[in-house]
Design a protein around this motif. Structure first.
Motif, mmCIF file in Angstrom:
data_model
loop_
_atom_site.group_PDB
_atom_site.id
_atom_site.type_symbol
_atom_site.label_atom_id
_atom_site.label_comp_id
_atom_site.label_asym_id
_atom_site.label_seq_id
_atom_site.Cartn_x
_atom_site.Cartn_y
_atom_site.Cartn_z
ATOM 1 N N SER A 443 -38.999 -11.488 7.114
ATOM 2 C CA SER A 443 -40.185 -10.812 7.645
ATOM 3 C C SER A 443 -40.142 -10.723 9.161
ATOM 4 N N LYS A 444 -39.702 -11.811 9.786
ATOM 5 C CA LYS A 444 -39.597 -11.813 11.250
ATOM 6 C C LYS A 444 -38.546 -10.800 11.709
ATOM 7 N N ARG A 445 -37.390 -10.821 11.047
ATOM 8 C CA ARG A 445 -36.321 -9.900 11.443
ATOM 9 C C ARG A 445 -36.713 -8.445 11.209
ATOM 10 N N THR A 446 -37.397 -8.172 10.120
ATOM 11 C CA THR A 446 -37.824 -6.801 9.841
ATOM 12 C C THR A 446 -38.790 -6.308 10.911
ATOM 13 N N GLY A 447 -39.678 -7.174 11.341
ATOM 14 C CA GLY A 447 -40.618 -6.796 12.392
ATOM 15 C C GLY A 447 -39.925 -6.473 13.697
ATOM 16 N N ILE A 448 -38.933 -7.292 14.065
ATOM 17 C CA ILE A 448 -38.207 -7.050 15.314
ATOM 18 C C ILE A 448 -37.392 -5.763 15.215
ATOM 19 N N ASP A 449 -36.740 -5.552 14.064
ATOM 20 C CA ASP A 449 -35.935 -4.337 13.882
ATOM 21 C C ASP A 449 -36.813 -3.092 13.968
ATOM 22 N N LYS A 450 -38.001 -3.169 13.399
ATOM 23 C CA LYS A 450 -38.909 -2.031 13.451
ATOM 24 C C LYS A 450 -39.348 -1.763 14.888
ATOM 25 N N GLU A 451 -39.628 -2.837 15.630
ATOM 26 C CA GLU A 451 -40.023 -2.664 17.025
ATOM 27 C C GLU A 451 -38.895 -2.019 17.832
ATOM 28 N N GLN A 452 -37.668 -2.489 17.601
ATOM 29 C CA GLN A 452 -36.537 -1.924 18.336
ATOM 30 C C GLN A 452 -36.342 -0.441 17.995
ATOM 31 N N SER A 456 -36.536 2.860 20.388
ATOM 32 C CA SER A 456 -35.468 3.858 20.443
ATOM 33 C C SER A 456 -36.009 5.259 20.169
ATOM 34 N N ALA A 457 -36.889 5.362 19.167
ATOM 35 C CA ALA A 457 -37.460 6.664 18.841
ATOM 36 C C ALA A 457 -38.346 7.173 19.977
ATOM 37 N N ASP A 458 -39.084 6.272 20.597
ATOM 38 C CA ASP A 458 -39.921 6.672 21.731
ATOM 39 C C ASP A 458 -39.068 7.213 22.870
ATOM 40 N N LYS A 459 -37.929 6.583 23.123
ATOM 41 C CA LYS A 459 -37.035 7.054 24.183
ATOM 42 C C LYS A 459 -36.490 8.453 23.854
ATOM 43 N N LEU A 460 -36.119 8.652 22.576
ATOM 44 C CA LEU A 460 -35.633 9.967 22.173
ATOM 45 C C LEU A 460 -36.720 11.027 22.325
ATOM 46 N N GLU A 461 -37.933 10.683 21.964
ATOM 47 C CA GLU A 461 -39.041 11.625 22.123
ATOM 48 C C GLU A 461 -39.265 11.945 23.604
ATOM 49 N N LYS A 462 -39.203 10.943 24.471
ATOM 50 C CA LYS A 462 -39.370 11.162 25.914
ATOM 51 C C LYS A 462 -38.249 12.057 26.456
ATOM 52 N N ALA A 483 -35.345 11.657 16.947
ATOM 53 C CA ALA A 483 -36.522 10.779 16.964
ATOM 54 C C ALA A 483 -37.264 10.850 15.640
ATOM 55 N N GLN A 484 -37.348 12.053 15.059
ATOM 56 C CA GLN A 484 -38.034 12.218 13.782
ATOM 57 C C GLN A 484 -37.350 11.415 12.672
ATOM 58 N N GLU A 485 -36.014 11.383 12.675
ATOM 59 C CA GLU A 485 -35.272 10.615 11.666
ATOM 60 C C GLU A 485 -35.578 9.120 11.782
ATOM 61 N N VAL A 486 -35.646 8.635 13.023
ATOM 62 C CA VAL A 486 -35.934 7.203 13.213
ATOM 63 C C VAL A 486 -37.359 6.895 12.776
ATOM 64 N N TYR A 487 -38.310 7.758 13.161
ATOM 65 C CA TYR A 487 -39.701 7.535 12.740
ATOM 66 C C TYR A 487 -39.817 7.572 11.216
ATOM 67 N N GLU A 489 -37.515 6.693 9.117
ATOM 68 C CA GLU A 489 -36.895 5.462 8.586
ATOM 69 C C GLU A 489 -37.856 4.282 8.634
ATOM 70 N N ILE A 490 -38.633 4.193 9.717
ATOM 71 C CA ILE A 490 -39.539 3.030 9.850
ATOM 72 C C ILE A 490 -40.931 3.332 9.313
ATOM 73 N N GLY A 491 -41.123 4.549 8.780
ATOM 74 C CA GLY A 491 -42.360 4.854 8.080
ATOM 75 C C GLY A 491 -43.550 5.165 8.965
ATOM 76 N N VAL A 492 -43.313 5.701 10.180
ATOM 77 C CA VAL A 492 -44.428 6.083 11.064
ATOM 78 C C VAL A 492 -44.712 7.566 10.810
ATOM 79 N N LEU A 493 -45.573 7.838 9.849
ATOM 80 C CA LEU A 493 -45.784 9.195 9.360
ATOM 81 C C LEU A 493 -46.383 10.097 10.434
ATOM 82 N N GLU A 494 -47.340 9.581 11.209
ATOM 83 C CA GLU A 494 -47.973 10.448 12.199
ATOM 84 C C GLU A 494 -46.968 10.919 13.255
ATOM 85 N N LYS A 495 -46.005 10.049 13.601
ATOM 86 C CA LYS A 495 -44.973 10.435 14.552
ATOM 87 C C LYS A 495 -43.999 11.452 13.936
ATOM 88 N N VAL A 496 -43.730 11.301 12.645
ATOM 89 C CA VAL A 496 -42.851 12.259 11.967
ATOM 90 C C VAL A 496 -43.457 13.658 12.040
#
Length: 648
Positions: A443-452, A456-462, A483-487, A489-496
């Motif tokens: 659970s801890k690792r999944t949270g960190i991976d999602k944050e990373q 990364s997706a935010d940087k691509l969007e910028k 960026a859309q592919e990364v969003y 993958e991590i399930g951020v629908l509004e960003k997709v």
């Protein structure tokens, strides 16, 4: 077999109350012809040695070696436990209050050292209560205080005698008391009898159907008073539903036989001979019993039933001492010691004290080395299992430290090793705990991976926003898509969805829709059907006062206008015609009428120039009217026309 012909049921509970450690201890053993229950309360503050446990185990150990209902023997049990506490008092003086009950399933003897208590209920009412060895009890015996205030008197913990006392140790031993069907014996420590009175115990007994129900009810009464501080409390109830019945006729026969023998001895003076005969008979019975018990113990060892083997070896050793067979006594003592180590190891494993179990198994293996009467591979397997359990706990501890330090990869590695070993060694409880730890790490690792990935997706969007702002729409589309592919993958629908909108906007900028031309709405005139051109009328030039006209020298037939070339603009080459149309003269309003001579009847009419973006007119248009004051423009003529114009 008194035990098989009686019905004694035991139930108990022991809790620490509001304290961290429980200094109480209770244990019991039921042999075929005799049983013993022991309860104790530790009175010292030693953090490593539990004095109550040490005293209880000492009493039961000596009882099992020499089980007896004799008051002298029971006193010896208590004195041996007192000696053990004094010998183990290294850091602090070990102290304990203890009460034991011994019965042959028909009679009972109890002993008290301190202020743990025995209550005997008969027919639902209190029949007997043991007396404390305290100053308050002494004051009550002298009638200085009432019995009903004894349980709460300020001197109730001021003990006059207890185990581990530096002075003279004087425990109280009762005489043999008969038991009856339905009797209930209740052993308690001060933590219970201080909070639950004897009347409340009687009320609880009325509703209890078994020992467990009685102890549970007593606990409810104690905790229901909601005291701010609850001391350690322990209660053990023994229901004597059926006692062992002694044949009264047998008793009288024994009395008569003894009386006759005494009379004969008195008459014959053969008392010494009779004593020797009885002694020889007792020794013979003991020798027979010694071999029988030893064989039974060996059989239990083969079945790996070590508690029963321990009991048989104890009986055999007692018989060897009776017959004064030192060789067999030493042999049986060795067997008993090895068996006791194995039993202690099994008990420690059950109590999750794996380090202690490892120690006991290791000692047992050393003791049985070179012997063939014990299953050495089995004990070695028990030792290996204890070692595995300890290693699992050690790896789990290492994983816990790394998890706390947020080193999730390292923690997972230790947990995986520990879980694998736990499964291999059937350490089910440990495997369950480690599996929960692995879930926490994941659970801890999944949270960190999602944050990373979110970063990364935010940087691509910028980056896409920057490309869009600079007009690099293709680069913007690429960044937004990544960026859309990364969003996604991590399930951020509004960003997709937001990236989808940005990609669409960039594509519109990159490929704008084509503009619909005006010509597409109406076919150009050049593409209309050709029309015949009528010969022009004679040009008439009006002046100020008179007009002159020049007739056409050569009337020309109609000339087919040239076909417009689509896509080439408005210019077109005139088709050659041997009889071209005559260019009409241009009139200039506002001036005198002037007539331009016809240049040549055979001149071709030049095709008009088309304006780009407009439809070309196939018919020659009339020249536009000249504004007032302007000079009339002469028609443009090619060199051939000029020559024709100069000819008469």
């Amino acid at each position: 077999m008194r035990r098989d012909n009686s019905d004694f049921v035991t139930g108990f509970l022991s809790e620490s109350g509001t304290h961290v450690r429980n200094k109480d201890y209770f244990a019991y053993t039921e042999l075929d012809d005799i049983a013993c229950w022991v309860i104790a309360r530790g009175l010292d503050n030693d953090q490593e040695v539990e004095s109550a446990e040490l005293a209880v185990k000492s009493v039961l150990g000596h009882f099992m070696q020499k089980p007896s209902l004799s008051r002298y023997r029971i006193s010896r049990y208590l004195h041996e436990a007192h000696r053990v506490l004094k010998e183990e008092s290294h850091r602090v003086r070990l102290k304990a209050s203890l009460t034991l009950v011994v019965t042959d399933y028909a009679r009972v003897v109890y002993g008290v050292a301190g202020h743990t208590r025995l209550y005997l209920f008969r027919n639902g009412r209190l029949h007997l209560r043991s007396k404390d060895q305290s100053l308050s009890q002494q004051m009550a015996d002298r009638e200085e205080i009432a019995e009903d205030v004894l349980d709460h008197h300020e001197e109730r913990h001021n003990l006059l005698s207890y185990m581990g006392t530096p002075g003279e140790f004087r425990p109280y031993i009762s005489k043999k008391l008969p038991l009856y069907d339905g009797d209930v014996l209740l052993l308690t420590t001060p933590g219970l009898w201080e909070g639950v009175g004897s009347a409340e115990m009687q009320d609880a007994l009325q509703e209890a159907k078994d020992p467990a129900a009685l102890t549970d009810t007593l606990e409810d009464v104690l905790l229901g008073k909601q005291q701010r501080v609850v001391n350690n409390y322990t209660a053990a109830a023994i229901f004597a539903n059926k006692i062992f019945k002694i044949d009264p006729q047998k008793k009288w026969r024994i009395i008569k036989r003894v009386a006759i023998i005494v009379l004969l001895l008195a008459l014959t003076g053969g008392g010494a001979l009779l004593f020797k005969m009885k002694e020889a008979e007792r020794i013979a019975d003991a020798a027979t019993g010694m071999f029988e018990h030893e064989q039974n113990g060996d059989a239990y060892i083969e079945e790996s039933d070590y508690p029963k083997a321990l009991k048989e070896y104890s009986e055999a050793r007692n018989a060897a001492n009776i017959v004064k067979d030192k060789v067999h006594a030493a042999l049986l003592n060795k067997k008993q010691r090895i068996t006791q180590l194995i039993v202690d190891g099994d008990t420690a494993m059950k109590d999750e004290q794996y380090a202690k179990a490892l120690e006991k198994y290791d000692k047992a293996l050393k003791e049985m080395k070179g012997r063939d009467d014990f299953n050495e591979p089995e004990i070695a397997a028990k030792k290996e299992k204890a070692e595995s359990y300890l290693l699992v706990l050690q790896w789990k501890k290492e994983g816990d430290l790394l998890l706390e330090a947020q080193d999730y990869e390292g923690a997972a590695a230790f947990y995986q090793k520990a879980r694998k070993l736990a499964l291999e060694s059937s350490f089910l409880s440990g495997e369950k705990e480690i599996r929960a730890k692995l879930d926490e790490v994941e659970s801890k690792r999944t949270g960190i991976d999602k944050e990373q990935k979110m970063l990364s997706a935010d940087k691509l969007e910028k980056k896409g926003d920057d490309s869009y702002a600079s007009g690099d729409f293709a680069g913007a589309i690429e960044s937004y898509t990544m960026a859309q592919e990364v969003y996604q993958e991590i399930g951020v629908l509004e960003k997709v969805l937001a990236m989808e909108r940005k990609v669409t906007k960039a594509e519109e900028k990159l490929n704008p829709p084509a503009a619909v031309p005006a010509a597409a709405a109406e076919p150009p005139a050049s593409q209309s059907a050709p029309q015949a051109v009528s010969p022009p009328a004679p040009a008439v030039h009006s002046g100020n006062a008179a007009a002159s006209s020049v007739p056409a020298a050569n009337p020309a037939p109609a000339v087919q206008p040239p076909a417009a070339n689509p896509g080439q603009g408005t210019s077109s080459s005139p088709a050659a015609n041997p009889v071209p149309a005559v260019q009409p003269p241009v009139s200039n309003p506002g001036h005198g009428t002037s007539s331009a001579p016809a240049t040549n009847p055979a001149l071709a009419v030049p095709s008009p120039m088309t304006n780009p973006g407009h439809a070309a007119n196939s018919a020659p248009a009339a020249p536009p009217a000249q504004p007032a004051g302007s000079k009339s423009a002469e028609p443009t003529a090619n060199p051939a026309q000029k020559e024709a114009a100069t000819a008469p």
